[in-house]
Design an enzyme around this catalytic site. Structure first.
Site, PDB file in Angstrom:
ATOM      1  N   ARG A   1     -11.476   8.115  10.446  1.00  0.00           N
ATOM      2  CA  ARG A   1     -10.597   9.137  11.018  1.00  0.00           C
ATOM      3  C   ARG A   1     -11.424  10.117  11.837  1.00  0.00           C
ATOM      4  NH1 ARG A   1      -6.638  10.292   5.768  1.00  0.00           N
ATOM      5  NH2 ARG A   1      -5.947   8.140   5.574  1.00  0.00           N
TER       6      ARG A   1
ATOM      7  N   SER B   1      -2.811   8.921   8.361  1.00  0.00           N
ATOM      8  CA  SER B   1      -2.005   9.273   7.203  1.00  0.00           C
ATOM      9  C   SER B   1      -1.290  10.598   7.376  1.00  0.00           C
ATOM     10  CB  SER B   1      -2.881   9.275   5.946  1.00  0.00           C
ATOM     11  OG  SER B   1      -2.090   9.471   4.790  1.00  0.00           O
ATOM     12  N   HIS B   2      -1.649  11.581   6.556  1.00  0.00           N
ATOM     13  CA  HIS B   2      -0.977  12.883   6.527  1.00  0.00           C
ATOM     14  C   HIS B   2      -1.607  13.884   7.487  1.00  0.00           C
ATOM     15  CE1 HIS B   2      -4.377  12.771   3.864  1.00  0.00           C
ATOM     16  NE2 HIS B   2      -4.428  14.088   3.837  1.00  0.00           N
TER      17      HIS B   2
ATOM     18  N   ASP C   1       4.912  11.423   4.405  1.00  0.00           N
ATOM     19  CA  ASP C   1       3.871  11.758   5.377  1.00  0.00           C
ATOM     20  C   ASP C   1       3.969  10.846   6.601  1.00  0.00           C
ATOM     21  OD1 ASP C   1       2.937   9.423   4.192  1.00  0.00           O
ATOM     22  OD2 ASP C   1       0.845  10.040   4.266  1.00  0.00           O
TER      23      ASP C   1
ATOM     24  N   ASP D   1       2.432   8.141   7.732  1.00  0.00           N
ATOM     25  CA  ASP D   1       2.453   6.678   7.645  1.00  0.00           C
ATOM     26  C   ASP D   1       3.285   6.155   6.484  1.00  0.00           C
ATOM     27  OD1 ASP D   1       0.578   7.550   5.716  1.00  0.00           O
ATOM     28  OD2 ASP D   1      -0.503   5.656   5.793  1.00  0.00           O
TER      29      ASP D   1
ATOM     30  N   ASP E   1       3.143   6.543   3.072  1.00  0.00           N
ATOM     31  CA  ASP E   1       2.679   6.179   1.736  1.00  0.00           C
ATOM     32  C   ASP E   1       2.750   7.344   0.746  1.00  0.00           C
ATOM     33  OD1 ASP E   1       0.560   7.604   2.811  1.00  0.00           O
ATOM     34  OD2 ASP E   1      -0.949   6.059   2.450  1.00  0.00           O
ATOM     35  N   ARG E   2       2.910   8.566   1.217  1.00  0.00           N
ATOM     36  CA  ARG E   2       2.988   9.719   0.315  1.00  0.00           C
ATOM     37  C   ARG E   2       4.425  10.235   0.233  1.00  0.00           C
ATOM     38  NH1 ARG E   2      -2.592  12.933   0.479  1.00  0.00           N
ATOM     39  NH2 ARG E   2      -3.920  11.279   1.285  1.00  0.00           N
TER      40      ARG E   2
ATOM     41  N   THR F   1     -10.631   8.507  -6.770  1.00  0.00           N
ATOM     42  CA  THR F   1      -9.621   8.719  -5.736  1.00  0.00           C
ATOM     43  C   THR F   1      -9.723   7.632  -4.671  1.00  0.00           C
ATOM     44  OG1 THR F   1      -9.559  11.105  -6.099  1.00  0.00           O
ATOM     45  CG2 THR F   1      -8.841  10.308  -3.948  1.00  0.00           C
TER      46      THR F   1
ATOM     47  N   GLU G   1      -1.580   9.038  -7.652  1.00  0.00           N
ATOM     48  CA  GLU G   1      -2.592  10.046  -7.359  1.00  0.00           C
ATOM     49  C   GLU G   1      -1.907  11.395  -7.204  1.00  0.00           C
ATOM     50  OE1 GLU G   1      -5.924   7.463  -4.924  1.00  0.00           O
ATOM     51  OE2 GLU G   1      -4.428   8.580  -3.783  1.00  0.00           O
TER      52      GLU G   1
ATOM     53  N   SER H   1      -2.391  13.474  -5.074  1.00  0.00           N
ATOM     54  CA  SER H   1      -2.228  13.773  -3.657  1.00  0.00           C
ATOM     55  C   SER H   1      -0.937  13.168  -3.114  1.00  0.00           C
ATOM     56  CB  SER H   1      -3.443  13.286  -2.865  1.00  0.00           C
ATOM     57  OG  SER H   1      -3.703  11.921  -3.135  1.00  0.00           O
TER      58      SER H   1
ATOM     59  N   LYS I   1       0.111   2.846  -1.998  1.00  0.00           N
ATOM     60  CA  LYS I   1       1.121   3.786  -2.459  1.00  0.00           C
ATOM     61  C   LYS I   1       2.314   3.704  -1.517  1.00  0.00           C
ATOM     62  CE  LYS I   1      -1.715   7.605  -0.567  1.00  0.00           C
ATOM     63  NZ  LYS I   1      -3.062   6.994  -0.596  1.00  0.00           N
TER      64      LYS I   1
END
Length: 562
Positions: free
Chosen positions: A24, A116-117, A290, A292, A294-295, A359, A378, A380, A391
């Site tokens: 990233r 991601s987020h 988020d 993508d 996954d959260r 993690t 997790e 997060s 996730k």
């Protein structure tokens, strides 16, 4: 028309080391000449002999630079002997959908374009990660190989005249160096929706959302935060389950800059959703995802907040509400080390194996493949099961709706019942984002010295009328039960006699500077309905005293509290 590949000379870039889940950096870094090309070539080189004639999945969250990156991947993959790419329409695929597609099509892996987020847009972040054959994030051994290759790359292979359109579904076949190269553009959601229908009772969920003669419609407010899940929310919640596109879903159009918001589903960055649910008592549940997909964040009526640690524990305690687990059975549970230990108590009561891992979702994959793990999470805001190897935000919301439908209880009542049975782990996380990297490393070195003191065990710290006695102080290490690989230095832990815990980590998901994360976890058997920040105030004071965080970083307050 026959196309031919070429070899392009290049030189290495510093710092192409993948973090917790891929590489990233700022978009403008990826836009530098040969930067993205180098990293993609190194991913393919790390795959070795398996690459020739293989099939790969490609897609991501649609953030800025995704289209350019996909064109680069197509041209490099063709030149390197890949037989076929399966690409989501317009390049859109959620991270859970990529994992599902890898497993459904039984392919070599997938290249996921996401940070991601993290925020998107030309001024913000982009990311590339590789998921392996089981659908999960690449293990450390693979990403270490990629990193070593990035330090010595001298050339990459490219097909400069290959122009491939991926906005419409369909199959395109190209002749590259005398062989067929296939690009199949698929509907982004078909495979994932089919999987969800295998896991959950959609007619029962439809009845919950629409209501029946015995109970009114269950009102949800689902917020995709202008990320990739808008595609899946439309298909599942609106078209399949009958939610209103006007009142039950919001921000469902994926935007390459996420509408200039931070697509991170927590109380700080999803405050707009929280305020809407708090201000409108007709809403029974709110959820956010988020960038993508996954959260997830779950809130109940009046914005009653469910911590990710509690969400994991509640789902674990109610897996019999989900057809997938009734049919397949339940193996064990797992959580990341910083996650509060609420699910541990469920595992003990249900006599299931319980794992504590570093993690990063990749650490759950071996356990799932060995059929020792069914559910994991997790702190997060990540929750998932062995249906894929990532996730899965939408899965988590469907799991909650299944529990609500089965128990006919509100979100808050389900949590209160759970706490009365198991006690409550009061938990919070303080994030200090974009700290100076040297300052953050100095603070972690200071903590290493603290835990190395010979008299640290038994030492007491006091604040707010409470005293805490150190039981364990270490830097967390993990031995994988399946392959026996060892992962070290995963976070400073200070555990106290009363079950309270303080954890310190440097996050691996940022694109610049350093993010310090401090986790505070305190267990209460009987006092289960107090305000978390009030209950945790003494422990937080002790944690800030031990770390000397303000002295090292100059920060008076965290950027985000969750």
């Amino acid at each position: 028309m026959s196309l031919f590949s070429t070899v392009v000379a290049t030189t290495p870039f510093e710092g192409q080391k993948p973090g917790t889940s891929g590489l990233r950096k700022k978009v403008k870094v990826f836009m530098e000449k040969n930067y993205t090309e180098n990293f993609v070539q190194c991913i393919l080189d790390a795959l070795g002999d398996k690459l020739k004639g293989s099939t790969l999945i490609v897609g991501g969250d649609g953030r800025y630079f995704s289209k350019q990156a996909i064109n680069i991947i197509i041209r490099i993959a063709a030149a390197n002997g890949v037989h076929k790419l399966i690409i989501g329409q317009r390049g859109i695929l959620s991270t859970p959908a990529v994992s599902s597609l890898i497993r459904t099509h039984k392919v070599l892996g997938g290249i996921v374009l996401t940070a991601s987020h993290n925020p998107g847009g030309i001024r913000n972040d982009f990311g590339i990660k590789f998921n392996i054959e089981n659908g999960g994030p690449a293990p450390d051994s693979f990403t270490d190989t990629v990193y070593e290759l990035t330090k010595k790359i001298t050339e990459y292979k490219f097909t400069p005249d290959l122009d491939c359109e991926f906005h419409q579904t369909g199959t395109q076949i190209f002749q590259v160096d005398g062989r067929n190269f296939v690009v199949e553009v698929i509907d982004s959601s078909d495979d994932y929706v089919a999987l969800m229908k295998e896991i959950f009772d959609f007619p029962k969920l439809r009845e919950l959302i629409r209501g029946n003669e015995k109970r009114p419609p269950f009102q949800v407010l689902i917020d995709s935060m202008n990320g990739v899940t808008g595609v899946y929310v439309t298909r599942i919640f609106v078209e399949e389950l009958g939610a209103s596109p006007d009142t039950n879903v919001r921000r469902i159009i994926p935007l390459d800059n996420f509408g200039e918001i931070h697509p991170d589903p927590n109380l700080t960055y999803a405050k707009d959703l929280v305020d809407k649910v708090k201000g409108d008592p007709t809403y029974d549940l709110g959820a956010a995802f988020d960038g993508d997909g996954d959260r997830n964040m779950i809130i109940g009526k009046n914005a009653f907040f469910v911590t990710p640690s509690d969400s994991l524990a509640v789902i674990a305690n109610n897996l019999d509400c989900i057809p997938y687990f009734k049919k397949k059975g339940v193996y064990g549970f797992a959580r990341s080390m910083p996650t509060a230990a609420a699910v541990d108590r469920v595992a003990a009561k249900l006599n299931k194996e319980m794992f504590e891992v570093p993690t990063g979702w990749k650490y759950f994959g071996n356990l799932m493949d060995a059929e020792r793990l069914s559910l994991c999470g997790e702190e997060s805001f990540g929750t998932g099961s062995d249906h894929i190897r990532e996730k899965d935000g939408i899965w988590a919301v469907l799991a909650w709706l299944s529990i609500i439908s089965h128990k006919n209880m509100s979100v808050e009542d389900i949590l209160t019942e759970h706490w009365k049975t198991y006690g409550r782990n009061y938990f919070t996380r303080y994030d200090y984002e974009e700290c100076d990297s040297n300052d953050a490393n100095d603070m972690m070195s200071h903590l290493e010295q603290i835990i190395a003191q010979p008299d640290i065990v038994g030492k007491t710290y006091s604040a707010g009328g409470k005293t805490y006695k150190v039981k364990v102080a270490d830097n967390f290490s993990y031995v994988d039960p399946i392959d026996k690989s060892v992962t070290k230095n995963q976070g400073i832990r200070i555990l106290f006699d009363d079950g309270s815990r303080i954890i310190y980590r440097l996050s691996g998901t940022g694109s610049s500077g350093a993010t310090i994360r401090a986790y505070f976890d305190s267990y209460e058997k009987d006092n289960v309905t107090s305000e978390a920040q009030v209950m945790l105030k003494p422990l937080i004071a002790v944690g800030l005293e031990i770390s000397q965080l303000k002295q090292f970083t100059g920060r008076d307050e965290p950027t985000v509290i969750t």
